[in-house]
Design a protein around this motif. Sequence first.
Motif, PDB file in Angstrom:
ATOM      1  N   SER A 364     -54.219  57.449  18.805  1.00  0.00           N
ATOM      2  CA  SER A 364     -54.935  56.793  18.355  1.00  0.00           C
ATOM      3  C   SER A 364     -53.818  56.247  17.362  1.00  0.00           C
ATOM      4  CB  SER A 364     -55.838  57.992  16.839  1.00  0.00           C
ATOM      5  OG  SER A 364     -54.675  58.393  16.846  1.00  0.00           O
ATOM      6  N   THR A 365     -54.578  55.630  16.427  1.00  0.00           N
ATOM      7  CA  THR A 365     -53.089  54.831  15.447  1.00  0.00           C
ATOM      8  C   THR A 365     -53.573  55.464  13.411  1.00  0.00           C
ATOM      9  OG1 THR A 365     -53.374  53.036  16.264  1.00  0.00           O
ATOM     10  CG2 THR A 365     -52.462  52.856  13.798  1.00  0.00           C
ATOM     11  N   PRO A 366     -52.798  56.529  13.582  1.00  0.00           N
ATOM     12  CA  PRO A 366     -51.489  57.471  13.936  1.00  0.00           C
ATOM     13  C   PRO A 366     -52.187  58.117  15.103  1.00  0.00           C
ATOM     14  CG  PRO A 366     -52.300  58.565  12.153  1.00  0.00           C
ATOM     15  CD  PRO A 366     -53.692  57.233  11.951  1.00  0.00           C
ATOM     16  N   GLU A 367     -51.137  59.152  15.929  1.00  0.00           N
ATOM     17  CA  GLU A 367     -51.716  59.207  17.275  1.00  0.00           C
ATOM     18  C   GLU A 367     -51.794  60.765  16.619  1.00  0.00           C
ATOM     19  OE1 GLU A 367     -48.600  56.865  20.888  1.00  0.00           O
ATOM     20  OE2 GLU A 367     -47.741  58.675  19.356  1.00  0.00           O
ATOM     21  N   PHE A 368     -52.145  61.329  17.322  1.00  0.00           N
ATOM     22  CA  PHE A 368     -52.346  63.258  17.151  1.00  0.00           C
ATOM     23  C   PHE A 368     -52.090  63.562  18.372  1.00  0.00           C
ATOM     24  CE2 PHE A 368     -54.405  66.704  18.912  1.00  0.00           C
ATOM     25  CZ  PHE A 368     -55.229  67.754  17.082  1.00  0.00           C
ATOM     26  N   ALA A 369     -51.255  64.723  18.485  1.00  0.00           N
ATOM     27  CA  ALA A 369     -50.250  65.544  19.544  1.00  0.00           C
ATOM     28  C   ALA A 369     -51.137  66.443  18.653  1.00  0.00           C
ATOM     29  CB  ALA A 369     -49.510  64.923  19.519  1.00  0.00           C
ATOM     30  N   SER A 370     -50.746  67.603  20.053  1.00  0.00           N
ATOM     31  CA  SER A 370     -50.553  69.275  19.815  1.00  0.00           C
ATOM     32  C   SER A 370     -50.446  70.120  21.027  1.00  0.00           C
ATOM     33  CB  SER A 370     -52.627  69.803  19.418  1.00  0.00           C
ATOM     34  OG  SER A 370     -52.428  71.243  19.368  1.00  0.00           O
ATOM     35  N   VAL A 371     -49.905  71.214  20.715  1.00  0.00           N
ATOM     36  CA  VAL A 371     -49.418  71.705  21.514  1.00  0.00           C
ATOM     37  C   VAL A 371     -49.396  73.549  21.394  1.00  0.00           C
ATOM     38  CG1 VAL A 371     -46.651  72.532  21.295  1.00  0.00           C
ATOM     39  CG2 VAL A 371     -47.987  72.616  23.545  1.00  0.00           C
ATOM     40  N   GLY A 372     -49.922  74.656  22.881  1.00  0.00           N
ATOM     41  CA  GLY A 372     -49.615  75.929  22.322  1.00  0.00           C
ATOM     42  C   GLY A 372     -51.276  76.287  21.421  1.00  0.00           C
ATOM     43  N   LEU A 373     -51.074  77.170  20.349  1.00  0.00           N
ATOM     44  CA  LEU A 373     -52.057  78.099  19.802  1.00  0.00           C
ATOM     45  C   LEU A 373     -51.927  77.821  18.583  1.00  0.00           C
ATOM     46  CD1 LEU A 373     -51.065  81.719  20.842  1.00  0.00           C
ATOM     47  CD2 LEU A 373     -52.382  79.782  21.903  1.00  0.00           C
ATOM     48  N   THR A 374     -53.264  77.868  17.772  1.00  0.00           N
ATOM     49  CA  THR A 374     -53.685  77.164  16.546  1.00  0.00           C
ATOM     50  C   THR A 374     -53.657  78.869  15.598  1.00  0.00           C
ATOM     51  OG1 THR A 374     -56.017  77.728  16.504  1.00  0.00           O
ATOM     52  CG2 THR A 374     -55.386  75.372  17.133  1.00  0.00           C
ATOM     53  N   LEU A 375     -53.803  78.805  14.347  1.00  0.00           N
ATOM     54  CA  LEU A 375     -53.049  79.766  14.129  1.00  0.00           C
ATOM     55  C   LEU A 375     -54.273  81.173  13.738  1.00  0.00           C
ATOM     56  CD1 LEU A 375     -51.743  81.847  11.492  1.00  0.00           C
ATOM     57  CD2 LEU A 375     -53.264  81.356  10.084  1.00  0.00           C
ATOM     58  N   GLU A 376     -55.498  80.804  14.167  1.00  0.00           N
ATOM     59  CA  GLU A 376     -57.128  81.816  14.804  1.00  0.00           C
ATOM     60  C   GLU A 376     -56.959  81.868  16.271  1.00  0.00           C
ATOM     61  OE1 GLU A 376     -57.730  78.745  11.336  1.00  0.00           O
ATOM     62  OE2 GLU A 376     -57.604  78.130  13.336  1.00  0.00           O
ATOM     63  N   GLN A 377     -56.412  80.748  17.079  1.00  0.00           N
ATOM     64  CA  GLN A 377     -55.346  82.047  17.752  1.00  0.00           C
ATOM     65  C   GLN A 377     -55.328  82.283  18.493  1.00  0.00           C
ATOM     66  OE1 GLN A 377     -55.343  77.845  20.430  1.00  0.00           O
ATOM     67  NE2 GLN A 377     -57.197  77.566  21.077  1.00  0.00           N
ATOM     68  N   ALA A 378     -54.058  82.543  17.950  1.00  0.00           N
ATOM     69  CA  ALA A 378     -52.955  83.134  16.751  1.00  0.00           C
ATOM     70  C   ALA A 378     -53.281  85.089  16.959  1.00  0.00           C
ATOM     71  CB  ALA A 378     -51.695  82.900  16.510  1.00  0.00           C
ATOM     72  N   GLY A 427     -47.405  77.130  18.443  1.00  0.00           N
ATOM     73  CA  GLY A 427     -48.135  76.065  18.330  1.00  0.00           C
ATOM     74  C   GLY A 427     -47.674  75.311  17.151  1.00  0.00           C
ATOM     75  N   VAL A 428     -47.961  74.341  18.163  1.00  0.00           N
ATOM     76  CA  VAL A 428     -47.250  72.635  17.310  1.00  0.00           C
ATOM     77  C   VAL A 428     -47.988  72.537  16.790  1.00  0.00           C
ATOM     78  CG1 VAL A 428     -45.651  71.139  16.379  1.00  0.00           C
ATOM     79  CG2 VAL A 428     -44.804  73.680  16.795  1.00  0.00           C
ATOM     80  N   HIS A 429     -49.145  71.696  15.619  1.00  0.00           N
ATOM     81  CA  HIS A 429     -49.578  70.166  15.712  1.00  0.00           C
ATOM     82  C   HIS A 429     -49.599  69.212  14.569  1.00  0.00           C
ATOM     83  CE1 HIS A 429     -51.888  73.930  17.361  1.00  0.00           C
ATOM     84  NE2 HIS A 429     -51.292  74.460  16.895  1.00  0.00           N
ATOM     85  N   MET A 430     -50.019  67.786  15.034  1.00  0.00           N
ATOM     86  CA  MET A 430     -48.773  66.932  14.150  1.00  0.00           C
ATOM     87  C   MET A 430     -49.779  65.758  14.447  1.00  0.00           C
ATOM     88  SD  MET A 430     -45.265  65.835  16.360  1.00  0.00           S
ATOM     89  CE  MET A 430     -45.215  67.324  16.139  1.00  0.00           C
ATOM     90  N   LEU A 431     -49.628  64.817  13.452  1.00  0.00           N
ATOM     91  CA  LEU A 431     -49.955  63.286  13.415  1.00  0.00           C
ATOM     92  C   LEU A 431     -49.142  62.619  12.734  1.00  0.00           C
ATOM     93  CD1 LEU A 431     -52.710  62.381  13.522  1.00  0.00           C
ATOM     94  CD2 LEU A 431     -52.985  62.336  11.068  1.00  0.00           C
ATOM     95  N   ALA A 432     -48.417  61.275  13.904  1.00  0.00           N
ATOM     96  CA  ALA A 432     -47.498  60.656  12.985  1.00  0.00           C
ATOM     97  C   ALA A 432     -47.258  59.390  14.207  1.00  0.00           C
ATOM     98  CB  ALA A 432     -46.008  61.845  12.646  1.00  0.00           C
TER      99      ALA A 432
END
Length: 484
Positions: A364-378, A427-432
């Motif tokens: 997307s603009t900007p890009e969404f990227a995620s890997v690993g666990l969210t806090l809820e999953q952890a 986990g890491v979750h980013m928008l950039a």
Amino acid sequence: MQNTHVDVAIIGGGPGGYATALRAGELGLSVALINREDRLGGTCLNRGCIPSKALITATRAIHNVRDAKRMGIDASIQNIDVAKLADFKNHAVKAMTDGLASLLAARKVTVIKGEASIVENHHVRVQIDQMQIEGGAFDEITADNIVVATGSRPRPLPGHRFEGPLIDSTQALDLPTLPKSAVIVGAGAVAVEFASMWNAAGVDVTLLIRHERVLSHMHRRTSMALTRALAKNGVHIITHSHLTDIDDSANSAGATVRYSSDKDKDATEHQIQADVVLAAIGRDPNTDADWFTSSGIELDEHGLVKTDDFGRTGQPGLWALGDITPGPALAYRAFEQGIVIAESIAGRDPKPVDDTTVPEVVFSTPEFASVGLTLEQAKAATDILEPQETAYPMMGNARMLMSGEAGSMSIVSGAYGDKPDTPVVLGVHMLAPDAGDLIAEAEQLVGNRVALSDAARLIHPHPTFSEAFGEALLKADGRPLHTR
């Protein structure tokens, strides 16, 4: 009739199928790859990843020109030549598919065009065009191992067929002209990417989503930031909506889209006019051929093939991978599944695919990227101690500030029970901008369970977008530098 025996027969020439073929050929196995289409590469190379990203690359150029005014540059878009845009997209597809064919030939993989079916244990029948094979329309292949990689197809809206103005993602990539208006039904990666792409090209885009945010199955804070960014860029987002009807019976082109909203106490029905309606509500596995049942392949309630962690089905010598198996339906996951299967067949001892280390990227603009666990999953995991989430203010990054784009960065950390005193990146979750590239570093940290203190000591170049990740790691480690 021709009869062939190989070590490995692969049904499907998409990412999972050709990755299996390339690795198996590299390991010295004899391989037959059966592909029913003229070109190899499956949906990803021909109707998905590659053509869509080619168009996204082009429309981002449009977005950047329009954004130039903010920086004092007076520029404008005079025209979008849709035919040349299509040529640009098709050139990218041809380059990738031709390159793939050359790679397979170099690994001595036999590629057969035709419709494959498993007719009995270790036998594959391939229906081939009469003009391609002298003396018969079928090719019979026996194999010690059969790998099923038949992929998936766009899911239609309940009660509606893909026809007229109601289109799927494949048709959307081949529109002869850009629509003036479009309604997109869905909130996943395909819906969001087309919303960004068409919006940048000047299409009036309305996104109908069922929840309060796009990518509702993903990290909440990051997906909320993306939802706001899409709206800021001009995408009309109607949340908590439910499609009720699509009417294309009017004489004029286009359709009337009717929907209800959970926000309306009196169940009011709303309507929107649009030139095209893109249904992007997911994909269905191609497992409905009769031979899946007759060959003893067991499916779950979603039509997905049941396998073990290495891709083995319940039938000896029969394997499955990619979109027809449970887990993220992503090309690069299928790549690794194919490598694991090929190495398992060759007698190697590979590690199985760990879905928690498979990144997800939305262009997307900007890009969404995620890997690993969210806090809820952890928190739900029984082997993780003291999970916590650290949010980094992305506007503190110089390049983010210059970009004018929205951003978000969150790191989930915690310790595994076998090393309770060593917190790691979970986990890491980013928008950039360029988040799809930045997530590769995060994948390495998550997949290798790198200690948080070690990860935070890695140096990132200044000033770059990646520096924001380095700063976030410092903050997660209790040593914030440019933030509190």
